[in-house]
Design an enzyme around this catalytic site. Sequence first.
Site, PDB file in Angstrom:
ATOM      1  N   GLY A  66       0.782  -1.227   0.000  1.00  0.00           N
ATOM      2  CA  GLY A  66       0.000   0.000   0.000  1.00  0.00           C
ATOM      3  C   GLY A  66       0.811   1.273   0.000  1.00  0.00           C
TER       4      GLY A  66
ATOM      5  CB  ILE B   3     -12.211   5.366   0.116  1.00  0.00           C
ATOM      6  CG1 ILE B   3     -13.328   4.527  -0.497  1.00  0.00           C
ATOM      7  CG2 ILE B   3     -12.571   5.868   1.511  1.00  0.00           C
ATOM      8  CD1 ILE B   3     -13.563   3.218   0.250  1.00  0.00           C
TER       9      ILE B   3
ATOM     10  CG  HIS C 261     -11.724  13.599 -21.192  1.00  0.00           C
ATOM     11  ND1 HIS C 261     -11.055  14.769 -21.455  1.00  0.00           N
ATOM     12  CD2 HIS C 261     -12.924  13.955 -20.674  1.00  0.00           C
ATOM     13  CE1 HIS C 261     -11.809  15.797 -21.128  1.00  0.00           C
ATOM     14  NE2 HIS C 261     -12.958  15.320 -20.649  1.00  0.00           N
TER      15      HIS C 261
ATOM     16  CG  HIS D 177      -3.674   3.908  -3.188  1.00  0.00           C
ATOM     17  ND1 HIS D 177      -3.441   3.122  -2.095  1.00  0.00           N
ATOM     18  CD2 HIS D 177      -4.850   3.459  -3.704  1.00  0.00           C
ATOM     19  CE1 HIS D 177      -4.428   2.256  -1.945  1.00  0.00           C
ATOM     20  NE2 HIS D 177      -5.303   2.448  -2.915  1.00  0.00           N
TER      21      HIS D 177
END
Length: 205
Positions: A68, A165, A135, A144
């Site tokens: 991670g 998140i 795009h 990450h």
Amino acid sequence: MGKSLIIIGAGGHGRVTADAAVQMGLWDRVFFADDRPDLSNTAGHEVIGTVEQAFAYIDRSDYIVAVGSGRIRRNIQVSLESRGAGLATIIHPSAIIGSEVLLGRGTVVMAGAVIQCSTAIGKGCIINTRAAIDHDNTIGDYVHISPGVCLAGNVSVGDHTWMGIGSAVIHNITIAANCMVGAGSAVIRDLTEAGTYVGVPVRRL
């Protein structure tokens, strides 16, 4: 076919990476390497030894670093590159990849992720479950992008940044290297300095 894949790191991210790799069907066998001495098997795959011991298989294996921490991921990947190791790029079959998308070596794209056209993603990145990258994005090395992150068009994310998140970024935004954007945050202006940013809209802590 004929080669094995060695996944460096047998934690949760490593196990999800193994699932994606198996579904790709490109390797005869998938193994883990991990420095924890108590591991011999995880998620149905053998742990062949420590990270250092895994280097012994360079001539007959591909590698992916599934750790991670971006800095640890970089350090191990740089060591593998310096020894001439073959570095895999893992793309879950359910991910959607647009035209003219570039993916750097050692990057993992997880289930349900969408990467739209003309986007460049650097080395050793994690594009996690159901992330949406629109795009003309530019994603640096060892970034990450966490589950459920949404990046609009023409977004640039610097090296080693962690997008938490469910965070969201509007179009035409630049995020500096070494930033951490908190879960559920909304980025509506450029983040020009390294640091931790949280909130709707984000503020620097």
